[in-house]
Design a protein around this motif. Sequence first.
Motif, PDB file in Angstrom:
ATOM      1  N   THR A  24     -43.714 -31.321 -47.193  1.00 10.78           N
ATOM      2  CA  THR A  24     -45.181 -31.460 -47.203  1.00 10.78           C
ATOM      3  C   THR A  24     -45.701 -31.686 -45.801  1.00 10.78           C
ATOM      4  OG1 THR A  24     -45.108 -32.391 -49.439  1.00 10.78           O
ATOM      5  CG2 THR A  24     -47.102 -32.776 -48.169  1.00 10.78           C
ATOM      6  N   GLY A  25     -44.976 -32.480 -45.020  1.00  6.84           N
ATOM      7  CA  GLY A  25     -45.397 -32.706 -43.642  1.00  6.84           C
ATOM      8  C   GLY A  25     -45.417 -31.417 -42.826  1.00  6.84           C
ATOM      9  N   ILE A  26     -44.401 -30.567 -43.004  1.00  2.32           N
ATOM     10  CA  ILE A  26     -44.359 -29.284 -42.272  1.00  2.32           C
ATOM     11  C   ILE A  26     -45.543 -28.409 -42.666  1.00  2.32           C
ATOM     12  CG2 ILE A  26     -43.049 -27.146 -41.994  1.00  2.32           C
ATOM     13  CD1 ILE A  26     -40.502 -28.817 -42.363  1.00  2.32           C
ATOM     14  N   ALA A  27     -45.815 -28.312 -43.971  1.00  2.00           N
ATOM     15  CA  ALA A  27     -46.922 -27.474 -44.428  1.00  2.00           C
ATOM     16  C   ALA A  27     -48.261 -28.018 -43.962  1.00  2.00           C
ATOM     17  CB  ALA A  27     -46.893 -27.365 -45.952  1.00  2.00           C
ATOM     18  N   ALA A  28     -48.416 -29.337 -43.989  1.00  2.00           N
ATOM     19  CA  ALA A  28     -49.686 -29.932 -43.586  1.00  2.00           C
ATOM     20  C   ALA A  28     -49.927 -29.805 -42.087  1.00  2.00           C
ATOM     21  CB  ALA A  28     -49.725 -31.389 -44.008  1.00  2.00           C
ATOM     22  N   VAL A  29     -48.885 -29.906 -41.289  1.00  2.00           N
ATOM     23  CA  VAL A  29     -49.047 -29.732 -39.836  1.00  2.00           C
ATOM     24  C   VAL A  29     -49.498 -28.316 -39.517  1.00  2.00           C
ATOM     25  CG1 VAL A  29     -47.786 -29.622 -37.658  1.00  2.00           C
ATOM     26  CG2 VAL A  29     -47.460 -31.569 -39.180  1.00  2.00           C
ATOM     27  N   SER A  30     -48.955 -27.346 -40.219  1.00  2.00           N
ATOM     28  CA  SER A  30     -49.387 -25.965 -40.025  1.00  2.00           C
ATOM     29  C   SER A  30     -50.860 -25.795 -40.375  1.00  2.00           C
ATOM     30  CB  SER A  30     -48.526 -25.025 -40.876  1.00  2.00           C
ATOM     31  OG  SER A  30     -48.969 -23.693 -40.767  1.00  2.00           O
ATOM     32  N   GLU A  31     -51.286 -26.413 -41.479  1.00  2.00           N
ATOM     33  CA  GLU A  31     -52.695 -26.339 -41.858  1.00  2.00           C
ATOM     34  C   GLU A  31     -53.580 -27.029 -40.833  1.00  2.00           C
ATOM     35  OE1 GLU A  31     -53.871 -24.577 -44.145  1.00  2.00           O
ATOM     36  OE2 GLU A  31     -52.211 -24.193 -45.521  1.00  2.00           O
ATOM     37  N   ALA A  32     -53.138 -28.176 -40.339  1.00  2.00           N
ATOM     38  CA  ALA A  32     -53.923 -28.895 -39.336  1.00  2.00           C
ATOM     39  C   ALA A  32     -54.051 -28.081 -38.054  1.00  2.00           C
ATOM     40  CB  ALA A  32     -53.273 -30.243 -39.049  1.00  2.00           C
ATOM     41  N   ASP A  33     -53.000 -27.374 -37.686  1.00  2.00           N
ATOM     42  CA  ASP A  33     -53.057 -26.537 -36.492  1.00  2.00           C
ATOM     43  C   ASP A  33     -54.089 -25.422 -36.645  1.00  2.00           C
ATOM     44  OD1 ASP A  33     -52.025 -25.793 -33.869  1.00  2.00           O
ATOM     45  OD2 ASP A  33     -51.144 -24.057 -34.888  1.00  2.00           O
ATOM     46  N   ASP A  34     -54.182 -24.860 -37.847  1.00  2.00           N
ATOM     47  CA  ASP A  34     -55.182 -23.833 -38.097  1.00  2.00           C
ATOM     48  C   ASP A  34     -56.589 -24.406 -38.045  1.00  2.00           C
ATOM     49  OD1 ASP A  34     -53.402 -21.769 -38.329  1.00  2.00           O
ATOM     50  OD2 ASP A  34     -53.225 -21.922 -40.515  1.00  2.00           O
ATOM     51  N   VAL A  35     -56.783 -25.554 -38.676  1.00  2.00           N
ATOM     52  CA  VAL A  35     -58.116 -26.171 -38.718  1.00  2.00           C
ATOM     53  C   VAL A  35     -58.592 -26.537 -37.315  1.00  2.00           C
ATOM     54  CG1 VAL A  35     -59.402 -28.181 -39.531  1.00  2.00           C
ATOM     55  CG2 VAL A  35     -57.847 -26.998 -41.072  1.00  2.00           C
ATOM     56  N   LEU A  36     -57.683 -27.013 -36.478  1.00  2.00           N
ATOM     57  CA  LEU A  36     -58.047 -27.439 -35.129  1.00  2.00           C
ATOM     58  C   LEU A  36     -58.083 -26.292 -34.129  1.00  2.00           C
ATOM     59  CD1 LEU A  36     -55.925 -30.721 -34.948  1.00  2.00           C
ATOM     60  CD2 LEU A  36     -58.379 -30.502 -35.388  1.00  2.00           C
ATOM     61  N   GLY A  37     -57.879 -25.074 -34.573  1.00  2.00           N
ATOM     62  CA  GLY A  37     -57.946 -23.932 -33.669  1.00  2.00           C
ATOM     63  C   GLY A  37     -56.735 -23.770 -32.786  1.00  2.00           C
ATOM     64  N   GLU A  38     -55.577 -24.128 -33.308  1.00  2.00           N
ATOM     65  CA  GLU A  38     -54.300 -23.984 -32.590  1.00  2.00           C
ATOM     66  C   GLU A  38     -54.297 -24.723 -31.253  1.00  2.00           C
ATOM     67  OE1 GLU A  38     -53.313 -19.871 -32.220  1.00  2.00           O
ATOM     68  OE2 GLU A  38     -53.052 -19.585 -34.386  1.00  2.00           O
ATOM     69  N   VAL A  39     -54.825 -25.951 -31.289  1.00  2.00           N
ATOM     70  CA  VAL A  39     -54.845 -26.758 -30.064  1.00  2.00           C
ATOM     71  C   VAL A  39     -53.603 -27.640 -29.949  1.00  2.00           C
ATOM     72  CG1 VAL A  39     -57.363 -26.779 -29.991  1.00  2.00           C
ATOM     73  CG2 VAL A  39     -56.138 -28.617 -31.190  1.00  2.00           C
ATOM     74  N   LEU A  40     -52.816 -27.719 -31.011  1.00  2.00           N
ATOM     75  CA  LEU A  40     -51.611 -28.528 -30.926  1.00  2.00           C
ATOM     76  C   LEU A  40     -50.624 -27.896 -29.951  1.00  2.00           C
ATOM     77  CD1 LEU A  40     -51.014 -29.406 -34.688  1.00  2.00           C
ATOM     78  CD2 LEU A  40     -52.157 -30.776 -32.947  1.00  2.00           C
ATOM     79  N   PRO A  41     -49.947 -28.694 -29.123  1.00  2.00           N
ATOM     80  CA  PRO A  41     -49.023 -28.154 -28.111  1.00  2.00           C
ATOM     81  C   PRO A  41     -47.707 -27.680 -28.716  1.00  2.00           C
ATOM     82  CG  PRO A  41     -48.998 -30.539 -28.035  1.00  2.00           C
ATOM     83  CD  PRO A  41     -50.043 -30.177 -29.040  1.00  2.00           C
ATOM     84  N   LEU A  42     -47.778 -26.616 -29.479  1.00  2.00           N
ATOM     85  CA  LEU A  42     -46.582 -26.113 -30.150  1.00  2.00           C
ATOM     86  C   LEU A  42     -45.888 -25.018 -29.359  1.00  2.00           C
ATOM     87  CD1 LEU A  42     -47.949 -25.987 -33.807  1.00  2.00           C
ATOM     88  CD2 LEU A  42     -46.479 -27.729 -32.779  1.00  2.00           C
ATOM     89  N   GLY A  43     -46.659 -24.259 -28.577  1.00  2.00           N
ATOM     90  CA  GLY A  43     -46.072 -23.203 -27.767  1.00  2.00           C
ATOM     91  C   GLY A  43     -45.337 -22.165 -28.595  1.00  2.00           C
ATOM     92  N   PRO A  44     -44.114 -21.829 -28.206  1.00  2.00           N
ATOM     93  CA  PRO A  44     -43.355 -20.796 -28.936  1.00  2.00           C
ATOM     94  C   PRO A  44     -42.907 -21.240 -30.326  1.00  2.00           C
ATOM     95  CG  PRO A  44     -41.986 -21.817 -27.245  1.00  2.00           C
ATOM     96  CD  PRO A  44     -43.372 -22.334 -27.025  1.00  2.00           C
ATOM     97  N   LEU A  45     -43.096 -22.503 -30.651  1.00  2.00           N
ATOM     98  CA  LEU A  45     -42.700 -22.991 -31.974  1.00  2.00           C
ATOM     99  C   LEU A  45     -43.722 -22.638 -33.052  1.00  2.00           C
ATOM    100  CD1 LEU A  45     -41.394 -26.577 -31.061  1.00  2.00           C
ATOM    101  CD2 LEU A  45     -40.059 -24.499 -31.443  1.00  2.00           C
ATOM    102  N   ARG A  46     -44.910 -22.169 -32.639  1.00  2.00           N
ATOM    103  CA  ARG A  46     -45.957 -21.906 -33.628  1.00  2.00           C
ATOM    104  C   ARG A  46     -45.552 -20.833 -34.640  1.00  2.00           C
ATOM    105  NH1 ARG A  46     -49.878 -22.285 -30.523  1.00  2.00           N
ATOM    106  NH2 ARG A  46     -50.648 -24.304 -31.264  1.00  2.00           N
ATOM    107  N   PRO A  47     -44.995 -19.682 -34.228  1.00  2.00           N
ATOM    108  CA  PRO A  47     -44.566 -18.701 -35.241  1.00  2.00           C
ATOM    109  C   PRO A  47     -43.502 -19.256 -36.187  1.00  2.00           C
ATOM    110  CG  PRO A  47     -44.689 -17.686 -33.085  1.00  2.00           C
ATOM    111  CD  PRO A  47     -44.836 -19.163 -32.869  1.00  2.00           C
TER     112      PRO A  47
END
Length: 371
Positions: A156-179
């Motif tokens: 659930t944490g993995i899925a929610a972090v992905s959703e949060a990244d979308d809501v925030l406009g991909e501002v999380l510092p994920l870099g190449p880990l985003r895909p």
Amino acid sequence: MTNSDFDAYRPPEQPRRKRRRDRLSGAAGDMLRRRRRGGDDGGREMSMVDDVEFTSYYGRPIVKAAPWGDEISAYLFLGGVAGGSGLLAFGAQMFDLDDLRRNARFAALGAVGAGTVCLIADLGRPERFLNMMRTVKPTSPMSWGTWILSAYGTVTGIAAVSEADDVLGEVLPLGPLRPMLRTAADTSGVAMGFLGAPLAAYTAALLSMTSTPTWAGARRGLPYLFVSSATAAASGLAMITTGSEQTKPARLLAITGAAGELIAMDLMKKDMHPLEREPLEIEEPGRKLKLAHALTIAGGVGTLLFGKRSRILAAASGAALMAGSALTRFGVVEAGHLSTTDPKYVVGPQRDRLEERRAAGIVDDSITTAG
């Protein structure tokens, strides 16, 4: 004679009666003794002691109440909301309902996080939760629940972090880990759907495998009650957080869950011994469960009639379903505690089951032949 602090528990002793000895002899004495055995022919015997009402030692409870308070009741409710939300999120993922999927994933993360806090608060020290993860015991619902909760929280944490990244406009510092996160989020969404039902149901097994009379008596119907209640509560939360244009699956699930909760409660009570069922219908647990019954009916009917027409009425119906689900958990837990306070709830069902086994001709085991 010495006294101690424990003498305060000792009830006052009744004066002893002197035993009257029969001094008759001869024919008169033989006749009196035959009458006491139940007949002049001596073929029947009467009990050596009178049938008395059962009381426990010094009036203390026979079964020790489980040391679970309101924190566990809240955990049972929040775990159900988390499991039901995971199922909704999985369905929304399959049918491309983005708003419902996102809100259900956030709801699942919030519920499982708050539920874990309640569980750790009941344990007293956080390390006790970690200690339960040192082993796997297939026969222990608590061990199963610990691993289910941990696995569900992770995906659930993995899925929610992905959703949060979308809501925030991909501002999380994920870099190449985003895909990689996107791929992992889809897989985690599927895992949420499969782990949601066990998360909502294992708590019923946890209660029913104790020696608490009411919980043990409800072992056949309690899982169905908890799963139906969890489904109604999670759907109600989705109706609060999501617009009606995407809540059709949630509305259908809410109506189904509400109906299932009412039916499961009725069938569960019918399957229980009257004394095991009594704590569910009296005092504070009975009042909470009656209110839960009314709120579930109101939420289900409101969802059916107004869930699509009005966002406000849909949210009110969802809130009623959530309140009914919470009161169901609190009522069941408190009814279990109440059933340990009176010896009749322990002894009465056992005696009746013993007589049923003997009447059915089962007399070849240690249960029916003892005494």
